[in-house]
Design an enzyme around this catalytic site. Structure first.
Site, PDB file in Angstrom:
ATOM      1  N   GLU A  12     -23.490 -37.060 -40.334  1.00  0.00           N
ATOM      2  CA  GLU A  12     -23.311 -38.517 -40.474  1.00  0.00           C
ATOM      3  C   GLU A  12     -24.135 -39.228 -39.386  1.00  0.00           C
ATOM      4  OE1 GLU A  12     -19.193 -39.344 -39.671  1.00  0.00           O
ATOM      5  OE2 GLU A  12     -19.311 -41.459 -40.257  1.00  0.00           O
ATOM      6  N   LYS A  31     -20.000 -45.035 -47.189  1.00  0.00           N
ATOM      7  CA  LYS A  31     -18.673 -44.502 -46.814  1.00  0.00           C
ATOM      8  C   LYS A  31     -17.544 -45.467 -47.187  1.00  0.00           C
ATOM      9  CE  LYS A  31     -16.482 -42.360 -42.741  1.00  0.00           C
ATOM     10  NZ  LYS A  31     -16.721 -42.026 -41.313  1.00  0.00           N
ATOM     11  N   CYS A  46     -17.507 -37.634 -43.817  1.00  0.00           N
ATOM     12  CA  CYS A  46     -16.539 -37.401 -42.740  1.00  0.00           C
ATOM     13  C   CYS A  46     -15.114 -37.759 -43.120  1.00  0.00           C
ATOM     14  CB  CYS A  46     -17.008 -38.135 -41.474  1.00  0.00           C
ATOM     15  SG  CYS A  46     -16.313 -37.409 -39.976  1.00  0.00           S
ATOM     16  N   VAL A 102     -14.284 -36.192 -34.788  1.00  0.00           N
ATOM     17  CA  VAL A 102     -13.679 -36.169 -33.457  1.00  0.00           C
ATOM     18  C   VAL A 102     -12.275 -35.553 -33.524  1.00  0.00           C
ATOM     19  CG1 VAL A 102     -15.008 -38.050 -32.445  1.00  0.00           C
ATOM     20  CG2 VAL A 102     -12.974 -38.598 -33.734  1.00  0.00           C
TER      21      VAL A 102
HETATM   22  C1  ACM Z   1     -15.455 -39.936 -38.835  1.00  0.00           C
HETATM   23  O1  ACM Z   1     -15.205 -40.331 -39.972  1.00  0.00           O
HETATM   24  N1  ACM Z   1     -16.658 -40.034 -38.339  1.00  0.00           N
HETATM   25  C2  ACM Z   1     -14.419 -39.320 -38.011  1.00  0.00           C
END
Ligand code: ACM
Length: 266
Positions: A38, A109, A142, A169
């Protein structure tokens, strides 16, 4: 098909260097599909929307995405790469599917994580499946992993490989993706960055451990946490077409949507 990931540590705000790093790493790669992290060009930890806009790229006019398209052309491969996408005054946390002829699809996203809500606009592109060399791939980014609906709607459209650029994370995603591959019988490639973004507003350390998981949840490979890793493996995407989990149970065909109607209304 030869598929895998390139895990590295993007430097915040250094798109030229990050792009060059990707190109050098993949210069001689023999692969059909490589997933990158990402926000692989810009780094992750923006302080606000004006900063993310400053480091975002318009895909119609991005020398970095153009160089990745050249790489895809030269090596006859597809790349999935996370980048900050500028559209006028909007900024999305996006993933581009880039093939030998250029950008084939951009996914924005949908589920923004934590302070991303102050830096990006929520994604407005549906979850769709793209056909590359006869293989059906779906993209998520992510934190989308927290929402099982995402993998499911991709699987329902026939996705064989889920490509997941990540900057994780939290520590739960890698294990959770095994479950996503059990319950949907798909492959999943999670390409996660490592290292730390140290910014005035704080520091974030990313967990690496990029991985490839096979239908049924078999972990084919997981990289180390804090180092560069290029991994490519031979997979048969058709292994994702058998949705039977026992002789008498299909993970998609045994669903009883009439009992899930709350999902549509809440
Ligand atoms: C994330 O979605 N970068 C934790």
């Amino acid at each position: 098909m030869k598929a895998g990931f390139y895990q590295f540590r993007p430097l915040f705000g250094k798109a030229n260097q990050n792009c060059q790093k990707i190109i050098s790493a993949l210069e001689n790669v023999d692969a059909d599909l490589i997933v990158l992290p990402e926000l692989a060009l810009s780094g992750y930890y923006f302080k606000d929307k004006s900063e993310s806009l400053k480091y975002s790229e318009d895909p119609q006019n991005s020398k970095h995405l153009d160089s990745l398209a050249n790489l895809a052309n030269k090596n006859n491969l597809h790349l999935v790469v996370g980048f900050a996408e500028k559209q006028g005054e909007q900024c999305y946390n996006s993933a581009a599917l880039i093939g030998p002829n250029g950008i084939e699809h951009i996914y924005r996203k949908v589920h923004l994580f934590n302070e991303e809500k102050f830096c990006f606009d929520p994604g407005d592109t549906p979850f769709i499946v793209n056909n590359i060399k006869g293989v059906k791939i779906g993209m998520m980014i992510c934190f989308d992993w927290v929402f099982p609906e995402v993998t499911r709607v991709l699987a329902l459209q026939g996705a064989q490989i889920i490509c997941q650029p990540s900057n994780l994370v939290l520590t739960f995603c890698q294990q959770t993706m095994l479950a996503r591959c059990i319950e949907n019988k798909v492959f999943a490639i999670t390409a996660n960055r490592y290292g730390t973004d140290k910014r005035p507003q704080g520091s974030l350390k990313f967990t690496g451990m990029s991985q490839v998981v096979a239908p049924g949840g078999k972990l084919l490979h997981r990289a180390a946490s804090q180092r560069d890793a290029l991994f490519v493996t031979d997979i048969n995407p058709k292994d994702a077409d058998n949705k039977m989990i026992t002789e008498h149970n299909g993970v998609l065909s045994d669903r009883r949507p009439e009992f899930y109607s709350l999902l549509n209304n809440l």
